[in-house]
Design an enzyme around this catalytic site. Structure first.
Site, PDB file in Angstrom:
ATOM      1  N   ASP A 114       5.845  24.313  18.940  1.00 19.23           N
ATOM      2  CA  ASP A 114       7.167  24.604  19.483  1.00 19.23           C
ATOM      3  C   ASP A 114       7.100  25.084  20.925  1.00 19.23           C
ATOM      4  O   ASP A 114       8.105  25.065  21.630  1.00 19.23           O
ATOM      5  CB  ASP A 114       7.875  25.648  18.617  1.00 19.23           C
ATOM      6  N   LYS A 158       4.559  26.863  13.697  1.00 23.64           N
ATOM      7  CA  LYS A 158       5.026  27.441  12.441  1.00 23.64           C
ATOM      8  C   LYS A 158       4.025  28.440  11.878  1.00 23.64           C
ATOM      9  O   LYS A 158       2.819  28.242  11.943  1.00 23.64           O
ATOM     10  CB  LYS A 158       5.295  26.315  11.438  1.00 23.64           C
TER      11      LYS A 158
END
Length: 369
Positions: A260, A271
């Site tokens: 991300d 994650k």
């Protein structure tokens, strides 16, 4: 949210065509059709979103997830928000677009693609109004729509190129472990970490994929296992705490994950559970790869310590999927992401190629003309 404008179209699992991937976002010209990924794999529900506020909720509530898909959704949210402007002057329209972007930016804090897409839409809005000061609102809105569509089309090509560069790292018969969902459901097509798996499948290369279930929201079980199975890729689902065992058995020759946000020094936010996998991979001498579009690399963030980590509601842990599994009143820590230090990362795979340490040198070089 404007309930009277949101509609949901449901299809049974029997309606899914084997070998055909689902699309997480489909632009319909006057609204955005968004696959509600929270309901997979049991229900296929497309949400028809007509307002920027509905898109904000879709991102915030994780109806759409995956950094590239979040950015694409936000871009379409800007289009929907801009179309609600009732004036005719450029200054007012531009101010309105910036307001819409500011609100969408509050939906989730970690995925840099969200801010990248919003900045790109603001830049395009400024360009559109540079030559005219009033009376061209429809043209300006059309320009933003074209930009959002371009972002989605470019993402598909970016993911394909990531797969092309990554594919030589994976040999026929290899075991590959992945975490969370960095596939077609998280992007326009192919995915980032799953792109080489799709391309391997298309080219007759057989990979044995192990997918962590990815607690507490189970994106690996609900999404990765689902989409790989749909196209016929050999995939085995694991509980998160089984990864070390399958590595010790020699079943895994590589780990590949998405991200991300990548900091300038190569630290990676992904994650929750990714950091643990990286440590396990290093202990077992297994290469640990990160697949990342350039839009996810944030050279303005020095290290992973500077990346904001979103904390999710306690109920995701204590009442996952509607069933209580923990005592009432228990304290819960539920970060959505963790930081993997750059020293645990073998290489970062981008649409421009593969880079290795020192990342503080190799990552900026990707952006050089």
């Amino acid at each position: 949210m404007s309930e009277n404008k949101e509609s949901a179209t449901k299809a049974s699992n029997e309606a899914i065509v084997p070998g055909q991937a689902l699309s997480s976002l489909v632009w319909k010209g006057d609204h955005l059709s968004m696959l509600d990924q929270r309901l997979l794999p049991e229900s296929i529900v497309m949400l028809d979103l007509f307002t920027a506020e509905e898109v904000w909720d879709g991102i915030h509530a994780m109806k759409v997830r995956g950094a590239p898909a979040i950015g694409m959704a936000a871009a379409y949210g800007v289009v929907l928000g801009a179309s609600a402007y009732g004036g005719t002057d450029a200054a007012g329209w531009l101010e309105h677009v910036h307001s819409v972007c500011g609100h969408l930016a509050t939906s989730r804090p970690t995925a840099v693609n969200l801010f990248w897409a919003l900045d790109r839409m603001k830049k395009r809005a400024k360009e559109l109004t540079a030559e005219a000061t009033e009376g061209r609102v429809e043209d300006w809105n059309a320009g933003l729509e074209h930009e959002a569509i371009s972002i989605q089309a470019e993402d598909e090509e970016v993911c394909r190129l990531i797969g092309v560069h990554a594919l030589p790292l994976f040999q026929d018969g290899m075991g590959v472990l992945t975490h969370c969902n960095a596939g077609g459901l998280a992007t326009a097509k192919y995915g980032t970490a799953l792109a080489p798996m799709y391309l391997a499948h298309e080219n007759g290369i057989h990979l044995k994929v192990f997918a962590d279930e990815t607690r507490p929201v189970l994106q690996g079980a609900r999404l990765t296992a689902f989409e790989l199975q749909q196209v016929g890729i050999d995939v085995t689902l694991l509980c998160d705490n089984m990864a070390g065992m399958v590595m010790a058995k020699g079943w895994v020759q590589a780990v590949i994950v998405g991200t991300d946000r990548v900091a300038a020094n190569g630290d990676v936010a992904n994650k929750i559970g990714t950091y643990s996998l990286a440590v396990l991979a290093k202990a077992h001498g297994i290469p640990f790869y990160v697949a990342s579009p350039l839009s996810t690399i944030d050279l303005h963030t020095a290290t992973g310590a500077d990346i904001p980590i979103e904390e999710r509601p306690a109920e995701e842990v204590t009442e996952s999927f509607g069933k209580r599994t923990a005592p009432q009143g228990i304290k819960v820590y539920n970060p959505a992401f963790d930081i993997t230090p750059h020293e645990y990362i073998t290489a970062i795979i981008t649409e421009k190629g593969i880079v290795q340490a020192p990342f503080s040198d190799s990552l900026p070089a990707l952006f050089a003309d």
